[in-house]
Design an enzyme around this catalytic site. Structure first.
Site, short mmCIF file in Angstrom:
data_model
loop_
_atom_site.label_atom_id
_atom_site.label_comp_id
_atom_site.label_asym_id
_atom_site.label_seq_id
_atom_site.Cartn_x
_atom_site.Cartn_y
_atom_site.Cartn_z
CB SER A 260 0.79 9.34 5.70
OG SER A 260 -0.42 8.96 6.32
CB SER A 298 -0.90 4.44 3.24
OG SER A 298 0.19 5.22 2.78
CG ASP A 300 -0.40 7.13 -0.03
OD1 ASP A 300 0.58 7.16 0.73
OD2 ASP A 300 -1.10 6.12 -0.21
#
Length: 379
Positions: A260, A298, A300
């Site tokens: 992340s 991930s 974000d």
């Protein structure tokens, strides 16, 4: 309890000193994305009034985690809320407090970054800190804003080592001036592109305004620096001259696209929540320049706020900002945040150090080898 906390504070100070020693920032390697000029510090704290505090937990062989707090101004933030917004690039993460920010367009607490399983402790710490501030005697609702990345590879994340007291300490210790980067605070145990990640920061001027960015990097993809495909030339799993025999006896972490990235954007430009969200979006877009592949795993996220004093939302000036830039005047700010985010990511990698903990080693990006790669590609 006091003895244990004192030991943690000592560990934090030592960690910061080691992180800063002998490691360059991007500009020391001639890497300065874009055409814009940075602020004096090349940090989020170039936006006047913004303060940053870290608590670094480096305890024994298993704990490498911490807290980073970003404080938009030195007043009573609950009573003088700042316009704010969030942008979600990929929602595989826990950005606590984002729904109220999305609905109301304001931020009323410091922004806290930590590890995934410590979001609850961070919210507890934010609420307790806020209600304890002078003038908040009758406060019964606090929208704490907490972001996270998962540092469970290098740290005993299931041990719940971050406490509400650590959060209060990070906020109380927040200061203007230079910002410690690399393996500090919420970046103590993070990994980026298979290398040691961490906290990074940068800033850019845009006309009369300043934009500052702070990142907590824990994401992956194919590392690209200033357009150079570093991923083709350097691999985290390859032997490195700077790794000790003790480190070599442990599993070495290699590339992964999962993870992340938390991004915090500050500006003194008079923007409303709508344009702050657009600013935050550009910060997430900037990760592509560094090689992010925005994988399924991930998370974000970007948080953006304006410190412009005329637009703080108080009980006397009502719910609407009194003066904002027109939409056709924000393109320079968009360019500024793209460049500052890119450089902040590079700084997070370059300022980090090789870390061995929790039975694993994560190597820092090797500076000499990187110089050679940049030279090979004409940078």
């Amino acid at each position: 309890m006091r003895t244990r906390l004192a030991a943690v504070i000592v560990a934090a100070v030592v960690s910061v000193a080691i992180t800063a020693q002998g490691r360059p920032r991007a500009r020391d390697l001639g890497i300065a994305p874009g055409a814009g000029e940075s602020g004096t510090l090349n940090a989020i704290t170039d936006v006047a009034g913004v303060r940053v505090g870290h608590v670094t937990l480096a305890v024994g062989d298993r704990v490498r985690t911490g807290v980073t707090a970003i404080v938009p101004h030195g007043g009573n933030l609950f009573r003088e809320k700042v316009p704010g917004a969030v942008f979600v690039g990929n929602a595989f993460g826990k950005l606590a407090g984002s729904t109220q920010v999305e609905e109301l367009g304001t931020i009323e607490t410091p922004i806290v970054l930590t590890n995934t399983l410590s979001v609850g402790a961070a919210l507890d710490g934010l609420a307790r800190w806020t209600v304890a501030q002078p003038g908040n005697d009758n406060v019964r609702s606090v929208n704490g804003l907490v972001g996270e990345t998962n540092d469970g590879t290098l740290s005993d994340i299931r041990g719940f080592h971050v406490t509400a007291e650590h959060v209060a300490q990070a906020i109380s210790g927040a200061k203007e001036g230079a910002v410690a980067e690399g393996a500090v605070g919420a970046g103590t145990g993070t990994i980026a592109f298979g290398w040691k990640g961490g906290i990074g920061t940068s800033s850019r001027k845009s006309g009369n305004w300043m934009v500052g960015v702070l990142v907590q990097t824990n994401f992956g993809g194919r590392l690209t620096i200033a357009g150079v495909p570093v991923w083709r030339e350097l691999r985290p799993g390859a032997p490195s001259p700077g790794v000790t025999s003790r480190d070599q006896s442990l599993p070495v972490v290699t590339e992964s696209a999962d993870g992340s990235c938390m991004i915090v954007v500050a500006t003194d430009a008079p923007l409303d929540a709508r344009d702050l969200k657009r600013l935050a979006a550009r910060a997430v877009f900037a990760l592509a320049r560094t090689g992010s592949t925005y994988s399924n795993g991930s998370g974000d996220f970007a948080i953006a706020f304006s410190t412009n004093a005329a637009n703080r939302l108080t009980e006397t000036n009502g719910p609407q900002p009194r003066s904002v830039l027109p939409t056709d005047a924000v393109s320079g700010l968009f360019e500024a945040v793209l460049d500052a985010t890119e450089e902040a990511v590079y700084n997070s990698l370059l300022q980090a150090v090789t870390t061995t903990a929790n039975g694993r080693t994560v190597r820092a990006l090797p500076v000499d080898e990187l110089r050679a790669v940049l030279k090979k590609y004409g940078r």
